[in-house]
Motif scaffolding. Structure first.
Motif, PDB file in Angstrom:
ATOM      1  N   LEU A 263      -8.386 -20.740 -15.523  1.00  0.00           N
ATOM      2  CA  LEU A 263      -7.610 -21.021 -16.747  1.00  0.00           C
ATOM      3  C   LEU A 263      -9.055 -21.093 -17.753  1.00  0.00           C
ATOM      4  N   ARG A 264     -10.233 -21.566 -17.504  1.00  0.00           N
ATOM      5  CA  ARG A 264     -11.099 -21.837 -18.427  1.00  0.00           C
ATOM      6  C   ARG A 264     -11.461 -20.121 -18.916  1.00  0.00           C
ATOM      7  N   GLN A 265     -11.650 -19.138 -17.706  1.00  0.00           N
ATOM      8  CA  GLN A 265     -11.971 -18.053 -17.865  1.00  0.00           C
ATOM      9  C   GLN A 265     -11.089 -17.166 -18.893  1.00  0.00           C
ATOM     10  N   ARG A 266      -9.744 -17.552 -18.472  1.00  0.00           N
ATOM     11  CA  ARG A 266      -8.669 -16.629 -19.597  1.00  0.00           C
ATOM     12  C   ARG A 266      -8.867 -17.025 -20.949  1.00  0.00           C
ATOM     13  N   ASP A 267      -9.146 -18.402 -21.080  1.00  0.00           N
ATOM     14  CA  ASP A 267      -9.202 -18.846 -22.457  1.00  0.00           C
ATOM     15  C   ASP A 267     -10.473 -18.319 -23.305  1.00  0.00           C
ATOM     16  N   ALA A 268     -11.627 -18.263 -22.421  1.00  0.00           N
ATOM     17  CA  ALA A 268     -12.884 -17.887 -22.664  1.00  0.00           C
ATOM     18  C   ALA A 268     -12.996 -16.224 -23.020  1.00  0.00           C
ATOM     19  N   GLY A 269     -12.096 -15.564 -22.305  1.00  0.00           N
ATOM     20  CA  GLY A 269     -11.953 -14.166 -22.307  1.00  0.00           C
ATOM     21  C   GLY A 269     -13.131 -13.381 -21.606  1.00  0.00           C
ATOM     22  N   ILE A 270     -13.682 -14.281 -20.470  1.00  0.00           N
ATOM     23  CA  ILE A 270     -14.807 -13.771 -19.726  1.00  0.00           C
ATOM     24  C   ILE A 270     -14.229 -13.464 -18.007  1.00  0.00           C
ATOM     25  N   VAL A 272     -15.688 -14.146 -13.876  1.00  0.00           N
ATOM     26  CA  VAL A 272     -16.596 -14.132 -12.820  1.00  0.00           C
ATOM     27  C   VAL A 272     -15.772 -14.221 -11.466  1.00  0.00           C
ATOM     28  N   SER A 273     -16.480 -13.866 -10.457  1.00  0.00           N
ATOM     29  CA  SER A 273     -15.884 -14.044  -9.294  1.00  0.00           C
ATOM     30  C   SER A 273     -15.365 -15.464  -8.913  1.00  0.00           C
ATOM     31  N   TRP A 274     -14.409 -15.689  -8.013  1.00  0.00           N
ATOM     32  CA  TRP A 274     -13.981 -17.151  -7.902  1.00  0.00           C
ATOM     33  C   TRP A 274     -14.891 -17.771  -6.870  1.00  0.00           C
ATOM     34  N   THR A 275     -15.829 -17.176  -6.396  1.00  0.00           N
ATOM     35  CA  THR A 275     -17.104 -17.566  -5.692  1.00  0.00           C
ATOM     36  C   THR A 275     -18.209 -18.364  -6.862  1.00  0.00           C
ATOM     37  N   CYS A 276     -17.945 -18.174  -8.002  1.00  0.00           N
ATOM     38  CA  CYS A 276     -19.017 -18.442  -8.881  1.00  0.00           C
ATOM     39  C   CYS A 276     -18.584 -19.736  -9.680  1.00  0.00           C
ATOM     40  N   MET A 277     -19.451 -20.250 -10.402  1.00  0.00           N
ATOM     41  CA  MET A 277     -19.333 -21.298 -11.520  1.00  0.00           C
ATOM     42  C   MET A 277     -19.104 -20.286 -12.688  1.00  0.00           C
ATOM     43  N   ASP A 278     -18.577 -20.898 -13.951  1.00  0.00           N
ATOM     44  CA  ASP A 278     -18.358 -20.171 -15.255  1.00  0.00           C
ATOM     45  C   ASP A 278     -19.652 -19.431 -15.549  1.00  0.00           C
ATOM     46  N   ASP A 279     -20.858 -19.832 -15.332  1.00  0.00           N
ATOM     47  CA  ASP A 279     -22.117 -19.412 -15.707  1.00  0.00           C
ATOM     48  C   ASP A 279     -22.723 -18.396 -14.737  1.00  0.00           C
ATOM     49  N   GLY A 280     -21.889 -18.010 -13.545  1.00  0.00           N
ATOM     50  CA  GLY A 280     -22.185 -17.175 -12.819  1.00  0.00           C
ATOM     51  C   GLY A 280     -23.099 -17.654 -11.776  1.00  0.00           C
ATOM     52  N   SER A 281     -23.453 -18.937 -11.396  1.00  0.00           N
ATOM     53  CA  SER A 281     -24.156 -19.325 -10.399  1.00  0.00           C
ATOM     54  C   SER A 281     -23.186 -19.709  -9.223  1.00  0.00           C
ATOM     55  N   PRO A 282     -23.490 -19.896  -7.884  1.00  0.00           N
ATOM     56  CA  PRO A 282     -22.740 -19.910  -6.920  1.00  0.00           C
ATOM     57  C   PRO A 282     -21.887 -21.315  -7.096  1.00  0.00           C
ATOM     58  N   ASP A 283     -20.492 -21.455  -6.646  1.00  0.00           N
ATOM     59  CA  ASP A 283     -19.884 -22.530  -6.621  1.00  0.00           C
ATOM     60  C   ASP A 283     -20.084 -23.129  -5.073  1.00  0.00           C
ATOM     61  N   LEU A 284     -21.235 -24.035  -4.995  1.00  0.00           N
ATOM     62  CA  LEU A 284     -21.412 -24.588  -3.778  1.00  0.00           C
ATOM     63  C   LEU A 284     -20.492 -25.639  -3.296  1.00  0.00           C
ATOM     64  N   TYR A 285     -20.127 -26.345  -4.313  1.00  0.00           N
ATOM     65  CA  TYR A 285     -18.950 -27.493  -4.101  1.00  0.00           C
ATOM     66  C   TYR A 285     -17.820 -26.719  -3.426  1.00  0.00           C
ATOM     67  N   LEU A 286     -17.266 -25.676  -4.197  1.00  0.00           N
ATOM     68  CA  LEU A 286     -15.997 -25.003  -3.592  1.00  0.00           C
ATOM     69  C   LEU A 286     -16.326 -24.492  -2.151  1.00  0.00           C
ATOM     70  N   ARG A 287     -17.449 -24.029  -2.112  1.00  0.00           N
ATOM     71  CA  ARG A 287     -17.668 -23.598  -0.627  1.00  0.00           C
ATOM     72  C   ARG A 287     -17.862 -24.898   0.482  1.00  0.00           C
ATOM     73  N   GLN A 288     -18.108 -25.924   0.054  1.00  0.00           N
ATOM     74  CA  GLN A 288     -18.233 -27.062   0.739  1.00  0.00           C
ATOM     75  C   GLN A 288     -17.157 -27.446   1.243  1.00  0.00           C
ATOM     76  N   VAL A 289     -15.980 -27.385   0.406  1.00  0.00           N
ATOM     77  CA  VAL A 289     -14.556 -27.801   0.339  1.00  0.00           C
ATOM     78  C   VAL A 289     -13.957 -26.807   1.389  1.00  0.00           C
ATOM     79  N   ALA A 290     -14.091 -25.667   0.902  1.00  0.00           N
ATOM     80  CA  ALA A 290     -13.626 -24.641   1.850  1.00  0.00           C
ATOM     81  C   ALA A 290     -14.011 -24.748   3.522  1.00  0.00           C
ATOM     82  N   GLN A 291     -15.140 -25.092   3.664  1.00  0.00           N
ATOM     83  CA  GLN A 291     -15.661 -25.096   4.989  1.00  0.00           C
ATOM     84  C   GLN A 291     -15.027 -26.235   5.781  1.00  0.00           C
ATOM     85  N   THR A 292     -14.444 -27.187   5.178  1.00  0.00           N
ATOM     86  CA  THR A 292     -13.612 -28.179   5.908  1.00  0.00           C
ATOM     87  C   THR A 292     -12.274 -27.579   6.408  1.00  0.00           C
ATOM     88  N   LEU A 293     -11.905 -26.393   5.913  1.00  0.00           N
ATOM     89  CA  LEU A 293     -10.422 -25.904   6.075  1.00  0.00           C
ATOM     90  C   LEU A 293     -10.580 -24.516   7.035  1.00  0.00           C
TER      91      LEU A 293
END
Length: 339
Positions: A263-270, A272-293
């Motif tokens: 939603l943030r990317q839609r509104d900003a018109g940019i 990035v991959s779902w694996t990344c934060m808005d600034d393009g850095s890896p979304d490590l928290y998302l990966r940590q959550v995914a590892q539990t599932l």
């Protein structure tokens, strides 16, 4: 399961051995089988009879004329059972160790269909000059290798467990309903990330049809929807095992985080991959959550993507499917009575 049970030299709460079921057209055979069936049905996971093993645990197999038939067994005992029950019967062939001799054995499994205990519907009367084996209204249980009448403490425990199980089933149904709602809410994210290729179309996010896949939902409204689902789950929290509750929370966090980023990317018109934060850095928290599932090896495949000539594919739909399978597995364990 059959091979494990047939090798046991001893009887227990959940299994029994019989040399034969005898002639199920006779009252004696029907009453004695009904006694064990009633007791097995009042176990949380049911119980099993292995036929073709003597009381001294000698493997004699079935006689040439004896057949183990589900329909015949049900018809033989159903008039004695007050309550809906399941019976599954099958024949198995084993080659006796050290010989080439094949022997047939029977396996008969009983369990109640619903959480309420089953009762005897009729007196288990074999002959008028003999004591009844059980009386109408009796609740039978297994204690060791014996099928016996339940005492007052057993009855309280059975009915308490029945109430707890019904509450748990209702709670699990609510978790399932919230999982479906969660999937509906995240549908636009799946469409968006599945259609785009990370490196080839970095500027394509501005396309109106892709932006429209997320609809008019705002970040605030999305947070409200996720909060509403979380409230529904928290209302039934006392009846949900910790493992299932945590699995659902992790799944909600995973899809909720990806949706908020989209939603943030839609509104900003940019884009990035779902694996990344808005600034393009890896979304490590998302990966940590995914590892539990999701198992590590499977997650690595989704996270790193598949490199093609035009870019790197990182579809999100398989990841969400895998995360939800983790929740469904936990639900299955709970409903089976093991969790």
């Amino acid at each position: 399961m059959f091979e494990q049970l047939v090798s046991v030299r001893g009887e227990g709460d959940e299994w029994d051995f019989k040399e034969t079921l005898n002639d199920l057209t006779s009252t004696s055979a029907r009453v004695n089988l009904a006694k064990d069936a009633l007791a097995f049905c009042n176990l949380p996971n049911g119980g099993t009879i292995i036929v073709g093993v003597t009381d001294k645990f000698e493997h004699v197999g079935l006689t040439a004329t004896e057949k183990i038939d589900t329909t015949a067994i049900r018809r033989a005992i159903e008039k004695y059972v007050d309550g809906d029950f399941v019976v599954v019967a099958a024949e198995h062939i084993l080659i006796e160790p050290g010989t080439d001799e094949e022997r047939r054995y029977g396996m008969v499994y009983f369990r109640r269909r619903f959480s309420q205990p089953v009762l005897a519907a009729l007196d288990g009367q074999i002959r008028s000059d003999k004591p009844v084996v059980f009386r109408s209204g009796d609740i039978l249980i297994r204690r060791g290798a014996a099928s016996i009448r339940a005492n007052s403490g057993d009855v309280r425990r059975l009915f308490t467990n029945s109430i707890v199980h019904e509450e748990r089933v209702r709670a699990v149904n609510e978790v399932w309903s919230c999982l479906v709602e969660q999937r509906r809410l995240v549908g636009g994210v799946e469409v968006l990330y599945d259609l785009l290729i990370d490196s080839e179309y970095s500027g394509v996010f501005a396309r109106p049809d892709l932006a429209a896949s997320l609809g008019g939902l705002t970040e605030g409204r999305h947070a409200e929807e996720i909060g509403r689902l979380q409230l529904r789950v928290s209302m039934v929290r006392p009846h949900i095992p910790q493992n299932l509750y945590q699995q659902y929370r992790n799944c909600a966090t995973l899809v909720g985080r990806m949706h908020m980023k989209a939603l943030r990317q839609r509104d900003a018109g940019i884009f990035v991959s779902w694996t990344c934060m808005d600034d393009g850095s890896p979304d490590l928290y998302l990966r940590q959550v995914a590892q539990t599932l999701v198992p590590q090896s499977e997650l690595d495949g989704y996270w790193n993507g598949k490199t093609a000539g035009s870019g790197t594919y990182r579809p999100v739909r398989p990841l969400i499917d895998a995360a939800e399978r983790g929740v469904l597995s936990a639900i299955q364990v709970v409903l089976s009575g093991l969790g």
